[in-house]
Design a protein around this motif. Structure first.
Motif, short mmCIF file in Angstrom:
data_model
loop_
_atom_site.label_atom_id
_atom_site.label_comp_id
_atom_site.label_asym_id
_atom_site.label_seq_id
_atom_site.Cartn_x
_atom_site.Cartn_y
_atom_site.Cartn_z
N UNK A 101 0.85 -1.20 0.00
CA UNK A 101 0.00 0.00 0.00
C UNK A 101 0.88 1.24 0.00
N UNK A 102 1.91 1.23 0.82
CA UNK A 102 2.82 2.39 0.90
C UNK A 102 3.47 2.67 -0.46
N UNK A 103 3.86 1.61 -1.17
CA UNK A 103 4.48 1.79 -2.49
C UNK A 103 3.48 2.27 -3.55
N UNK A 104 2.24 1.83 -3.45
CA UNK A 104 1.22 2.16 -4.45
C UNK A 104 0.75 3.61 -4.35
N UNK A 105 0.84 4.17 -3.16
CA UNK A 105 0.30 5.51 -2.91
C UNK A 105 1.44 6.52 -2.77
N UNK A 106 1.10 7.82 -2.79
CA UNK A 106 2.11 8.88 -2.67
C UNK A 106 2.46 9.19 -1.23
N UNK A 107 1.49 9.07 -0.34
CA UNK A 107 1.72 9.33 1.09
C UNK A 107 1.06 8.21 1.88
N UNK A 108 1.66 7.89 3.02
CA UNK A 108 1.18 6.79 3.84
C UNK A 108 1.48 7.10 5.30
N UNK A 139 -4.70 -2.90 21.46
CA UNK A 139 -5.98 -2.92 22.17
C UNK A 139 -6.92 -1.80 21.82
N UNK A 140 -6.47 -0.85 21.00
CA UNK A 140 -7.32 0.31 20.68
C UNK A 140 -7.60 0.47 19.20
N UNK A 141 -6.81 -0.18 18.35
CA UNK A 141 -7.12 -0.10 16.93
C UNK A 141 -6.04 0.56 16.10
N UNK A 142 -6.35 0.70 14.84
CA UNK A 142 -5.40 1.21 13.85
C UNK A 142 -6.10 2.20 12.93
N UNK A 143 -5.36 3.23 12.56
CA UNK A 143 -5.84 4.19 11.55
C UNK A 143 -4.71 4.38 10.54
N UNK A 144 -5.03 4.11 9.29
CA UNK A 144 -4.08 4.27 8.19
C UNK A 144 -4.67 5.27 7.20
N UNK A 145 -3.87 6.25 6.82
CA UNK A 145 -4.28 7.20 5.80
C UNK A 145 -3.27 7.14 4.67
N UNK A 146 -3.78 6.95 3.46
CA UNK A 146 -2.94 6.91 2.27
C UNK A 146 -3.50 7.88 1.25
N UNK A 147 -2.60 8.62 0.57
CA UNK A 147 -3.04 9.62 -0.40
C UNK A 147 -2.37 9.37 -1.75
N UNK A 148 -3.14 9.65 -2.81
CA UNK A 148 -2.62 9.58 -4.18
C UNK A 148 -3.04 10.88 -4.86
N UNK A 149 -2.06 11.53 -5.52
CA UNK A 149 -2.31 12.81 -6.19
C UNK A 149 -2.29 12.65 -7.70
N UNK A 150 -3.12 13.46 -8.35
CA UNK A 150 -3.10 13.51 -9.81
C UNK A 150 -1.76 14.10 -10.26
N UNK A 151 -1.21 13.58 -11.31
CA UNK A 151 0.07 14.08 -11.83
C UNK A 151 -0.18 15.21 -12.81
#
Length: 134
Positions: A108-115, A122-134
């Motif tokens: 996922x990190x490689x596929x997207x521009x930001x990660x 015990x509390x969970x996970x939050x992942x944000x990934x961004x892809x920008x138009x070129x």
């Protein structure tokens, strides 16, 4: 143009498909080419699959972003599951706990521009990934 974020709750395998298709639809409408549409859809599949396997229920949110004139998509995967014990290990290529290919989070990190990833045991996970138009 879709302005409202898409929110897909992940409870079962069909929800993974729905999240993936929603991401592809947003990417296409925003003007991403076929290759980037596939990258975005694949990243969403990986994130949703992780929720399904390890932390269900959870939510995938897809939203259009405009960061100082850079348009793109932000994908957020959030759950209240067990969290990731060893983030460094989880981000290593080939690491898997499910017997899968281990492309998961590093892929996922490689596929997207930001990660970005936040996880607390015990509390969970939050992942944000961004892809920008070129």
């Amino acid at each position: 143009m879709k302005n409202a974020p898409s929110r897909v709750e992940i409870h079962n395998e069909w929800d993974i498909v729905r999240a993936r298709q929603s991401g592809r639809d947003y990417a296409k409408e925003l003007g991403f080419g076929n290759v980037d549409q596939a990258r975005i859809a694949t990243a969403i599949s990986e994130l949703a699959r992780n929720i399904y396997l390890y932390a269900k229920p959870g939510v995938i949110t897809i939203e259009v972003i405009d960061d100082q004139g850079k348009k793109g998509l932000a994908i957020t995967a959030k759950d209240d599951g067990p969290g990731i014990n060893d983030l460094r290990q989880a981000m290593e290529d080939g690491y898997t706990t499910s017997g899968g290919l281990g492309a998961g989070l590093p892929g996922v990190k490689r596929l997207m521009d930001e990660f970005d990833i936040l996880s607390e045991a015990g509390k969970g996970t939050k992942i944000t990934a961004r892809k920008y138009l070129r």
